[in-house]
Design a protein around this motif. Structure first.
Motif, short mmCIF file in Angstrom:
data_model
loop_
_atom_site.label_atom_id
_atom_site.label_comp_id
_atom_site.label_asym_id
_atom_site.label_seq_id
_atom_site.Cartn_x
_atom_site.Cartn_y
_atom_site.Cartn_z
N ASN A 30 -3.31 19.52 6.87
CA ASN A 30 -4.42 19.40 6.13
C ASN A 30 -4.00 19.60 4.54
N LYS A 31 -2.72 20.05 4.37
CA LYS A 31 -2.34 20.41 2.72
C LYS A 31 -1.64 19.00 2.14
N LEU A 32 -1.73 18.14 3.06
CA LEU A 32 -1.00 16.93 2.44
C LEU A 32 -1.85 16.56 0.96
N THR A 33 -1.13 16.05 0.26
CA THR A 33 -1.61 15.85 -1.02
C THR A 33 -1.14 14.38 -1.09
N VAL A 34 -2.19 13.64 -1.72
CA VAL A 34 -1.85 12.24 -2.11
C VAL A 34 -2.05 11.96 -3.43
N PHE A 35 -1.15 11.21 -4.28
CA PHE A 35 -1.23 10.98 -5.64
C PHE A 35 -1.20 9.37 -6.00
N ILE A 36 -2.16 9.11 -6.86
CA ILE A 36 -2.11 7.52 -7.25
C ILE A 36 -1.92 7.53 -8.66
N ASN A 37 -0.74 7.11 -9.20
CA ASN A 37 -0.33 7.15 -10.53
C ASN A 37 -0.62 8.49 -11.11
N GLY A 38 -0.42 9.56 -10.57
CA GLY A 38 -0.57 10.84 -10.95
C GLY A 38 -1.74 11.61 -10.69
N ASP A 39 -2.79 10.84 -10.40
CA ASP A 39 -4.02 11.34 -10.05
C ASP A 39 -4.31 11.73 -8.65
N GLU A 40 -4.79 13.06 -8.26
CA GLU A 40 -4.82 13.12 -6.88
C GLU A 40 -5.98 12.67 -6.28
N LEU A 41 -5.70 12.09 -4.95
CA LEU A 41 -6.76 11.27 -4.19
C LEU A 41 -7.00 12.51 -3.06
N ALA A 42 -8.03 13.22 -3.34
CA ALA A 42 -8.28 14.38 -2.22
C ALA A 42 -9.30 14.01 -1.13
N SER A 43 -8.84 14.52 0.17
CA SER A 43 -9.91 14.33 1.12
C SER A 43 -9.45 14.96 2.37
N PHE A 55 -11.46 5.10 -5.45
CA PHE A 55 -10.43 5.24 -6.75
C PHE A 55 -10.46 3.86 -7.48
N PHE A 56 -10.55 2.76 -6.68
CA PHE A 56 -10.34 1.38 -7.24
C PHE A 56 -11.79 0.69 -7.48
N ASP A 57 -12.67 1.43 -7.30
CA ASP A 57 -14.08 1.02 -7.50
C ASP A 57 -14.04 -0.19 -6.75
N LYS A 58 -13.71 -0.35 -5.40
CA LYS A 58 -14.01 -1.61 -4.56
C LYS A 58 -14.64 -1.17 -3.30
N ASP A 59 -15.29 -2.11 -2.70
CA ASP A 59 -16.04 -1.90 -1.39
C ASP A 59 -15.17 -2.11 -0.34
N PHE A 60 -15.55 -1.46 0.94
CA PHE A 60 -14.73 -1.71 2.18
C PHE A 60 -15.68 -1.75 3.44
N SER A 61 -15.32 -2.16 4.29
CA SER A 61 -16.19 -2.22 5.52
C SER A 61 -15.29 -1.51 6.68
N TYR A 62 -15.99 -0.99 7.60
CA TYR A 62 -15.15 -0.31 8.64
C TYR A 62 -16.06 -0.91 10.00
N HIS A 63 -15.04 -1.71 10.91
CA HIS A 63 -15.70 -2.04 12.13
C HIS A 63 -15.14 -1.31 13.36
N LYS A 64 -16.10 -0.46 13.71
CA LYS A 64 -15.62 0.50 14.84
C LYS A 64 -15.16 -0.09 16.16
N ASP A 65 -15.88 -1.39 16.41
CA ASP A 65 -15.73 -1.93 17.60
C ASP A 65 -14.17 -2.34 17.74
N THR A 66 -13.49 -2.99 16.55
CA THR A 66 -12.34 -3.35 16.57
C THR A 66 -11.29 -2.48 16.09
N MET A 67 -11.75 -1.24 15.55
CA MET A 67 -10.87 -0.21 14.79
C MET A 67 -10.17 -0.84 13.87
#
Length: 529
Positions: A430-443, A464-476
């Motif tokens: 859980n300590k895995l750290t992700v950085f995008i252009n130096g900024d941390e993406l925490a979750s 982070f990129f101010d974009k929408d996304f959709s998740y489709h559980k049936d098709t994963m």
């Protein structure tokens, strides 16, 4: 668990094998180094089954020669054979055994045959319930070049331990010892099964050789693929590995049994997977990896098992046992089988079964028990009707793929799973750290998956990129920035996706991973921010 031939015979067999495989004493340092680098690996294998109540396996053979064709998935300078009388009811005697390069049908290539011995003798008797290795023999085995193994039965074999669905023609003579016959004229009878032969091992020069065992049912067995063409999905996988890793030896061993289950024994379809795991998988020579693809028969074969948790528990037990042995193991999702029905075998599709299949697949796609996931279901299903197999991949029975379908299954396997340096067991930090252009993406959902890949929260990445996304559980799958991304893993209900797929969707310039600190660095053009 299989028993190895005991007493003095077993001791002499293994001492004989060890003596034959060792090089002569040499003062050359290079020779000694070469000897140390060599190791034995499985090049071909099949799983043994109980005899049927009637037919050829029950009748056995008497004063006949059986010639079996096998397709090795590894190369080596020496070989040894493994034979089993595990399900025999009486001692089994081989009068003579030979191996040769296979030619057309039952023919062998003249001048290539070699005698197989057991503790130096051409004849051997294997007690009921036991198995044996042959001595080693110098023989140049080439991956993909078929071998012919000819066995002479001088007396009455009794019921024959076998593999019922070889999808490869085995030939046998009307009578007599024909192991040396090259033109095959005496081999006038045929069967679609292998008898007693459990494995072919080879001596390889590659100290980093990997052996992958595919554990499964008739789909792994290649049912309804083209006869004698080696178009099972493990065969296609072996071809891909050879092409992708030309400098490393990979072998793929097939441990599929038609009709086999995870949760229950079926006398004609083998012991349940967890109970045959030691014999058919863990004891394979040089095994390093396992692919599990089972569950179809648990659900569809009567009596139906609609308890997804019980089937999942069986999968977990198999994974845990493999990890105890230090092996990496990957789970395959269960293929669709709507409209399939084999009433003569008490096998049929039901709506309740479909619910069970989907529940198990959802767990497989998000689990942290296995070292990786192979989404066979996604690779083979019809995108327009995901409860059915794509017609172009359907053999016609709506359960088993055709040759194109088996090839698509093999192509769905991420070969990076088998790259050197992958961790030997599941990992999550859980300590895995992700950085995008130096900024941390925490979750809290960001994690290092069992496959060694970094998975990142889709929501946090999209924000982070101010974009929408959709998740489709049936098709994963998720839809992000105009791209559909599969193999979604959910962590506490949060969808996560491989960082490289997300990075590609926004045109990232690079993705780098600091393995020491478990940090991931993504570089994205400024225009995307």
């Amino acid at each position: 668990m299989s028993k190895i031939l005991s007493g003095l015979l077993a001791l002499s067999v293994f001492l004989g094998a060890a003596t034959a495989s060792a090089s002569p004493i040499s003062t050359s340092a290079a020779s000694q180094s070469k000897q140390q680098e060599q190791k034995w690996i499985g090049a071909w294998a099949t799983s043994q089954q109980q005899t049927y109540p009637s037919g050829i396996s029950n009748d056995g053979f008497k004063n006949q020669t059986v010639r079996m064709i096998v397709h090795p998935h590894a190369s080596g300078s020496e070989l040894r054979l493994r034979f089993s009388n595990y399900y025999g009811t009486q001692p089994l005697t081989f009068g003579e055994v030979k191996v040769a390069l296979a030619d057309e049908e039952m023919k062998t290539v003249t001048g290539t045959d070699r005698s197989i011995t057991f503790a130096g003798e051409s004849s051997v008797t294997i007690p009921a319930g036991e198995e044996i290795f042959s001595d080693t023999v110098t023989f140049s085995v080439t991956e993909g070049r078929d071998l012919a193994v000819s066995v002479y039965i001088p007396g009455n074999s009794g019921p024959a331990t076998w593999h019922s669905l070889s999808n490869q023609t085995t030939y046998y003579s009307t009578e007599g010892n024909q192991v040396s016959e090259h033109d095959g004229a005496s081999f006038t009878e045929a069967a679609n099964s292998w008898f007693w032969l459990r494995g072919v091992d080879v001596l390889t020069d590659d100290p980093n050789a990997r052996v992958i065992v595919t554990l499964g049912d008739s789909i792994t067995d290649g049912d309804l693929s083209t006869l004698n063409m080696n178009h099972r999905y493990p065969d296609y996988l072996a071809d891909r590995l050879q092409e992708h890793f030309p400098d490393q030896e990979f072998s793929v061993l097939n441990a599929g049994i038609s009709g086999n289950r995870i949760t229950a024994d079926l006398p004609l379809n083998g012991q349940r997977a967890i109970d045959r795991l030691e014999r058919d998988v863990l004891s394979q020579t040089g095994v390093t990896d396992v692919i599990l693809l089972q569950g179809t028969n648990d659900i569809a074969k009567m009596p139906h098992n609609y308890d997804a948790d019980e089937i999942i528990d069986g999968m977990k037990r198999i994974a845990n046992r493999a990890h105890e042995k230090g092996l990496r193991i990957y789970a395959g999702t269960i293929l669709p089988f709507r409209d399939a029905s084999y009433l003569q075998y008490e096998w049929t599709f039901t709506e309740e079964g479909e619910i069970t299949r989907k529940k198990i697949n959802e767990w497989i796609r998000s689990n942290d028990v296995f070292d990786g996931v192979i989404d066979f279901d996604q690779a083979i299903r019809d995108p327009k009707d995901q409860e059915r197999m794509l017609p172009a991949y359907d053999s016609g029975d709506h359960v088993h793929p055709n040759d194109a379908g088996y090839k698509a299954m093999a192509e769905a396997i991420d070969l990076s799973l088998f790259e050197a340096g992958q961790p030997s067991s599941p990992a999550k930090d859980n300590k895995l750290t992700v950085f995008i252009n130096g900024d941390e993406l925490a979750s809290p959902a960001n994690h290092l998956a069992a496959s060694g890949k970094t998975y990142v929260s889709v929501e946090k990445f999209a924000d982070f990129f101010d974009k929408d996304f959709s998740y489709h559980k049936d098709t994963m799958t998720v839809r992000f920035n105009g791209k559909t991304i599969g193999n979604v893993k959910t962590i506490d209900g949060i969808p996560t996706v491989w960082i490289r797929d997300l990075a590609a969707a926004v045109g990232a310039e690079s993705v780098k991973w600091d393995k020491q600190y478990l940090d991931v660095y993504v570089s994205v053009p400024a225009t995307m921010q």
